[in-house]
Design a protein around this motif. Structure first.
Motif, PDB file in Angstrom:
ATOM      1  N   ASN A 502       0.803  -1.215   0.000  1.00  8.54           N
ATOM      2  CA  ASN A 502       0.000   0.000   0.000  1.00  8.54           C
ATOM      3  C   ASN A 502       0.839   1.269   0.000  1.00  8.54           C
ATOM      4  O   ASN A 502       0.487   2.268  -0.630  1.00  8.54           O
ATOM      5  N   ARG A 503       1.972   1.258   0.734  1.00  3.80           N
ATOM      6  CA  ARG A 503       2.867   2.416   0.726  1.00  3.80           C
ATOM      7  C   ARG A 503       3.389   2.687  -0.678  1.00  3.80           C
ATOM      8  O   ARG A 503       3.446   3.829  -1.132  1.00  3.80           O
ATOM      9  N   GLU A 504       3.786   1.595  -1.345  1.00  2.81           N
ATOM     10  CA  GLU A 504       4.311   1.746  -2.704  1.00  2.81           C
ATOM     11  C   GLU A 504       3.233   2.276  -3.649  1.00  2.81           C
ATOM     12  O   GLU A 504       3.518   3.059  -4.569  1.00  2.81           O
ATOM     13  N   THR A 529      -8.335   1.874  -2.482  1.00  2.00           N
ATOM     14  CA  THR A 529      -8.269   0.517  -1.919  1.00  2.00           C
ATOM     15  C   THR A 529      -7.109   0.402  -0.943  1.00  2.00           C
ATOM     16  O   THR A 529      -7.219  -0.229   0.121  1.00  2.00           O
ATOM     17  N   SER A 530      -5.974   1.023  -1.274  1.00  2.03           N
ATOM     18  CA  SER A 530      -4.823   1.005  -0.363  1.00  2.03           C
ATOM     19  C   SER A 530      -5.130   1.750   0.929  1.00  2.03           C
ATOM     20  O   SER A 530      -4.724   1.334   2.022  1.00  2.03           O
ATOM     21  N   CYS A 531      -5.853   2.866   0.830  1.00  2.85           N
ATOM     22  CA  CYS A 531      -6.273   3.585   2.045  1.00  2.85           C
ATOM     23  C   CYS A 531      -7.140   2.681   2.923  1.00  2.85           C
ATOM     24  O   CYS A 531      -7.003   2.661   4.151  1.00  2.85           O
ATOM     25  N   ALA A 532      -8.032   1.942   2.269  1.00  2.11           N
ATOM     26  CA  ALA A 532      -8.913   1.049   3.030  1.00  2.11           C
ATOM     27  C   ALA A 532      -8.109  -0.044   3.713  1.00  2.11           C
ATOM     28  O   ALA A 532      -8.355  -0.385   4.882  1.00  2.11           O
ATOM     29  N   ARG A 533      -7.111  -0.581   3.000  1.00  2.00           N
ATOM     30  CA  ARG A 533      -6.296  -1.659   3.587  1.00  2.00           C
ATOM     31  C   ARG A 533      -5.506  -1.162   4.786  1.00  2.00           C
ATOM     32  O   ARG A 533      -5.287  -1.901   5.738  1.00  2.00           O
ATOM     33  N   LEU A 534      -5.047   0.082   4.720  1.00  2.00           N
ATOM     34  CA  LEU A 534      -4.274   0.663   5.834  1.00  2.00           C
ATOM     35  C   LEU A 534      -5.175   1.274   6.904  1.00  2.00           C
ATOM     36  O   LEU A 534      -4.673   1.717   7.947  1.00  2.00           O
ATOM     37  N   SER A 535      -6.478   1.295   6.632  1.00  3.14           N
ATOM     38  CA  SER A 535      -7.430   1.991   7.522  1.00  3.14           C
ATOM     39  C   SER A 535      -6.952   3.404   7.809  1.00  3.14           C
ATOM     40  O   SER A 535      -7.037   3.902   8.928  1.00  3.14           O
ATOM     41  N   SER A 536      -6.408   4.044   6.769  1.00  4.65           N
ATOM     42  CA  SER A 536      -5.848   5.391   6.924  1.00  4.65           C
ATOM     43  C   SER A 536      -6.878   6.420   6.473  1.00  4.65           C
ATOM     44  O   SER A 536      -6.942   6.797   5.296  1.00  4.65           O
ATOM     45  N   LEU A 537      -7.698   6.868   7.407  1.00  4.72           N
ATOM     46  CA  LEU A 537      -8.771   7.808   7.082  1.00  4.72           C
ATOM     47  C   LEU A 537      -8.248   9.175   6.624  1.00  4.72           C
ATOM     48  O   LEU A 537      -8.792   9.736   5.661  1.00  4.72           O
ATOM     49  N   GLY A 540      -7.225   8.852   3.081  1.00  4.42           N
ATOM     50  CA  GLY A 540      -8.425   8.599   2.300  1.00  4.42           C
ATOM     51  C   GLY A 540      -9.209   9.867   2.025  1.00  4.42           C
ATOM     52  O   GLY A 540      -9.710  10.098   0.917  1.00  4.42           O
ATOM     53  N   ARG A 541      -9.303  10.755   3.031  1.00  5.88           N
ATOM     54  CA  ARG A 541     -10.010  12.019   2.851  1.00  5.88           C
ATOM     55  C   ARG A 541      -9.292  12.930   1.854  1.00  5.88           C
ATOM     56  O   ARG A 541      -9.921  13.643   1.062  1.00  5.88           O
ATOM     57  N   GLN A 542      -7.947  12.915   1.914  1.00 10.34           N
ATOM     58  CA  GLN A 542      -7.169  13.724   0.961  1.00 10.34           C
ATOM     59  C   GLN A 542      -7.424  13.255  -0.477  1.00 10.34           C
ATOM     60  O   GLN A 542      -7.638  14.068  -1.383  1.00 10.34           O
ATOM     61  N   ILE A 543      -7.388  11.929  -0.672  1.00  8.92           N
ATOM     62  CA  ILE A 543      -7.633  11.390  -2.015  1.00  8.92           C
ATOM     63  C   ILE A 543      -9.059  11.705  -2.448  1.00  8.92           C
ATOM     64  O   ILE A 543      -9.316  12.032  -3.616  1.00  8.92           O
ATOM     65  N   MET A 565     -13.705   2.252   1.607  1.00  9.08           N
ATOM     66  CA  MET A 565     -12.659   2.881   2.416  1.00  9.08           C
ATOM     67  C   MET A 565     -13.231   3.463   3.711  1.00  9.08           C
ATOM     68  O   MET A 565     -12.719   3.202   4.806  1.00  9.08           O
ATOM     69  N   TYR A 566     -14.315   4.237   3.595  1.00  8.83           N
ATOM     70  CA  TYR A 566     -14.907   4.842   4.794  1.00  8.83           C
ATOM     71  C   TYR A 566     -15.429   3.772   5.756  1.00  8.83           C
ATOM     72  O   TYR A 566     -15.290   3.902   6.977  1.00  8.83           O
TER      73      TYR A 566
END
Length: 803
Positions: A502-504, A529-537, A540-543, A565-566
């Motif tokens: 996901n970082r890559e 999808t990568s944001c969802a996998r990392l649970s990085s809200l 995700g909001r920025q994207i 993602m949400y």
């Protein structure tokens, strides 16, 4: 005064040469022999010319070999005879034996090679002729430019043009028309226009060549205007010119011509109708050449009634006419009508040729009838690469990837060289069935064919390696590409996202934007999808903000990814708000929202949304039922879970699979209804799915059911003997019940089989990055006193590979 005997016989021969009269010519040959004139070189040369025109090469050869002292005209005559008979090898031998060669000798060979499909050799002869110090004539240039045209050898053509200017033949009409043909075929329309505008007296050949070039370049309107100018200037209009402009009008509807808009297409059909009226005025409409062009015009514009009307009005049709009509139905994807036309064609006494079957093949592929397409393909005696590509694409489209690969192997055995399309289709098939081993072989084949750097093929390689989990190889192909488009970037980003790099994925998304590439819906769907996998809200909001800015927030696929993602980040209310705001939804959008509720313990809302979906036109699929069964399981709605399982087959025609049974068993297990769970397992067809037994074993561990737990563990020992989970769970069940001997026996079995318990870890996201906390080597496995060591995600560490 009577002519000498030799002159009289020469005049007779000339008249028979003109009429191509073989038998009277042989009679003259007999007179020459009886008069003792066989050694006359002039008469022998005329005889060679006679036999050449009458396609009797063996007689011409005998005459040549009987000449005591053949001159340069004798050599040129026999070489010309061999060329006309397509015996280029013998012509070449004779040419090499010539004691003295003149310009005619070279012209004869160059012309023969260019006509015989040996264009590269014709160019070699031309350059040798120049080295010999001989000046080319207008005939030389015409043959050489024809070779350049067929080879698409623009640079050679430019050099030839330069020499024509140097020797003063650039204004020769014969050479000018050859230059027009060369430049237009090679796609250099600007050079062609420069030649055309400088011509003192362009004729019908000049106009027709120029119109053909404009058609080829997609400038149908320009071609039509040029035809109007030709008509106004009083240039004689012949069937070839009419057919050429009709081809331009047909091209206006060609799907492959991206340069043309809807107005151009309308213009094309209007001009085409005008040209049809003009052809009627000149009496050309009944000719097969013009008639076939009219059929093609209407067929390409989708007016098959008009096309059939022209077809039926022709006094005589040929195989080409039938093929154009069949191809017209094929273009519309109407394979049934195309096959019916084939039957009518055969009933009318016409034998289908390779073009017929290729048209039918394309029709069947476009309509999705791959079985009929294969039947047509098998009727082609020697299919070319286009035919192979059509059937391979058909198999790939219907996801019959294994059949596509098997047919590609057959193609290799028949020594048909694949092109960029072939390789891209097969690489897509390898991606579809995750077959990297064969994909690597295709990669090697692309290198041998010098196609590995082609953007189309390289994109397929990146996609294949990415989807097959060979990220390193995908990155190597990507880095070596001389130029990249957005598809290549998307393939890498989706590959990273698919395999949890996901970082890559984020890094590549950022680099893609820095390289001036505008993200597409596929780019955004992957990175979300990568944001969802990392649970990085926060990310995700920025994207999400960028998606809104670029106008992709109403795209169904991007929207579905945002809902997921949400939901995975725990903000199910925002997920629902976005879901409700979507102007269009598909089954994926519904599934993501229902599953989002299920993941977040909102089972009642998931069921409520599912019931609402059933009242709409959207039909549930197997994934929908996994989501709603999961919701029932997580919220303890056992009766609802059983009801939905029962309704799958009865009301919706969906056969329950292992995932559905897993949800139901999990639901029953959570409620402690293990007897019913056991009954469900006995009834279900997929008993070898380890997840089902793991869920049952977990439920037995919660409720202390050692007997059923032992059965579930035994199944898992059989299916996945190196998985540590069933050993640990069964041992814990025995330990909780005080059955220490049984617990020790399980641990001993685990040790005997060298099964190692996986260490657990947790992770958190803060301002300094994502951190993972893993059980230290000194920690107690039972979990009483565990020491945790922190590591930052992204470092080159063996524990970070999944990230």
């Amino acid at each position: 005064m009577a002519l000498p005997r030799a002159a009289y016989l020469a005049n007779l021969l000339q008249s028979f040469i003109t009429k191509r009269s073989l038998r009277p010519g042989k009679a003259v040959h007999a007179q020459i022999f009886s008069a003792g004139l066989s050694a006359d070189t002039f008469l022998s040369n005329r005889l060679i010319e006679l036999y050449s025109h009458c396609e009797a090469l063996s007689y011409a050869t005998k005459v040549f070999h009987s000449i005591p002292h053949p001159n340069v005209f004798s050599w040129n005559a026999i070489i010309s005879a061999c060329s006309k008979a397509d015996d280029l090898e013998f012509a070449h031998q004779l040419f090499d034996q010539m004691p003295d060669k003149n310009v005619v000798s070279w012209n004869t060979m160059i012309s023969a090679l260019a006509r015989g499909g040996l264009e590269r050799k014709a160019l070699d002869f031309y350059y040798m002729m120049i080295e010999e110090g001989l000046l080319p004539t207008n005939f030389t240039f015409a043959s050489v430019l024809s070779a350049c045209r067929n080879l698409m050898a623009l640079e050679d053509g430019r050099q030839c043009h330069g020499l024509a200017v140097k020797v003063g033949l650039d204004e020769n009409l014969f050479v000018e028309n050859a230059l027009l043909g060369m430049y237009t075929k090679c796609g250099s329309v600007s050079d062609a226009f420069e030649i055309f505008d400088g011509m003192a007296r362009p004729n019908e050949v000049s106009f027709t060549a120029m119109m053909g070039g404009l058609v080829q370049s997609g400038s149908a309107e320009e071609a039509a205007r040029l035809f109007g100018k030709m008509h106004r200037n009083g240039i004689p209009i012949d069937p070839v010119a009419i057919s050429s402009i009709l081809g331009a009008c047909a091209r206006a509807e060609d799907e492959e011509s991206a340069l043309l808009n809807q107005n151009s297409r309308l213009y094309g059909i209007l001009v085409g109708r005008s040209i049809q009226a003009l052809s009627i005025k000149y009496g050309f409409e009944s000719g097969s050449h013009v008639g076939n062009s009219l059929i093609d015009l209407y067929a390409k514009h989708g007016d098959m009634n008009e096309a059939e009307g022209v077809f039926n009005s022709l006094p005589g049709v040929n195989v080409v006419s039938w093929n154009i009509l069949i191809a017209g139905y094929g273009q519309r994807g109407d394979s049934k009508k195309a096959i019916n036309m084939l039957k009518l064609m055969q009933q009318s006494g016409f034998e289908p040729d390779e073009v017929t079957y290729i048209s039918l093949l394309a029709a069947c592929v476009k309509s999705g009838d791959i079985a009929a397409a294969r039947e047509m393909f098998d009727k082609i005696a020697s299919p070319n690469v286009t035919s192979w590509n059509a059937i391979l694409s058909g198999y790939c489209q219907e996801e019959s990837y294994q059949k596509a690969i098997e047919l590609f192997r057959k193609m290799q055995f028949q020594n048909v060289q694949p092109d960029r399309t072939t390789l891209a289709v097969i690489l897509s098939s390898c991606s579809g069935i995750v077959f990297p081993e064969f994909g690597k072989q295709v990669h090697a084949a692309s290198i041998r064919a010098m196609l590995h750097n082609d953007m189309f093929v390289a994109s397929g390689l990146v996609d294949m390696y990415s989807k097959c989990g060979h990220i390193k190889e995908a990155r190597q192909v990507f880095d070596r590409m001389p130029e990249r488009d957005v598809v290549n970037w998307n393939s890498m980003i989706s590959g990273f996202a698919l395999h949890s790099f996901n970082r890559e994925a984020f890094t590549f998304f950022k680099q893609m934007r820095e390289n001036g590439m505008s993200p597409t819906e596929f780019s955004y769907a992957s990175v979300i999808t990568s944001c969802a996998r990392l649970s990085s809200l926060p990310q995700g909001r920025q994207i999400h903000a960028q998606i809104v800015k670029d106008g992709y927030d109403h795209n169904i696929y991007v929207g579905s990814a945002l809902i997921d993602m949400y939901a995975k980040c725990g903000d199910v209310n925002v997920a629902r708000q976005f879901f409700d705001s979507m102007p269009m939804k598909n089954i994926v959008s519904w599934n993501e929202m229902i599953h989002g509720y299920a993941q977040n313990g909102c089972g009642e809302k998931a069921v409520e949304l599912f019931e609402y979906m059933l009242s709409t036109e959207e039909k549930p699929n197997s994934v929908t039922f996994i989501a709603v069964l999961t919701a029932c399981s997580h919220s303890g709605m056992v009766d609802g879970c059983m009801k939905y399982l029962d309704s799958m087959g009865k009301e919706h025609g969906i056969k329950p699979m292992a995932d559905h049974y897993t949800c139901v068993i999990d639901c029953l297990g959570r409620a402690g209804r293990l007897k019913e769970a056991e009954m469900i397992i006995d009834q279900m067809p997929c008993k070898d799915d380890p997840i089902v037994w793991e869920v049952l074993l977990s439920a037995c561990a919660v409720h202390g059911n050692a007997n059923l737990g032992k059965q579930a563990a035994d199944q898992l020992f059989r299916l996945d003997p190196q998985n540590s989970s069933p050993y640990v769970l069964l041992a814990n069940i025995y330990a909780a019940l005080g059955q220490w001997n049984d617990a020790s026996a399980v641990r001993a079995l685990m040790s005997e089989r060298r099964v190692v318990k996986d260490r657990g870890y947790s992770w958190m996201d803060n301002k300094s990055g994502v951190h993972a906390f893993m059980v230290d080597d000194l920690g107690i496995v039972d979990g009483k006193d565990s020491a945790f060591g922190a590591m930052k995600i992204g470092k080159k560490d063996e524990h970070c590979t999944a990230w």
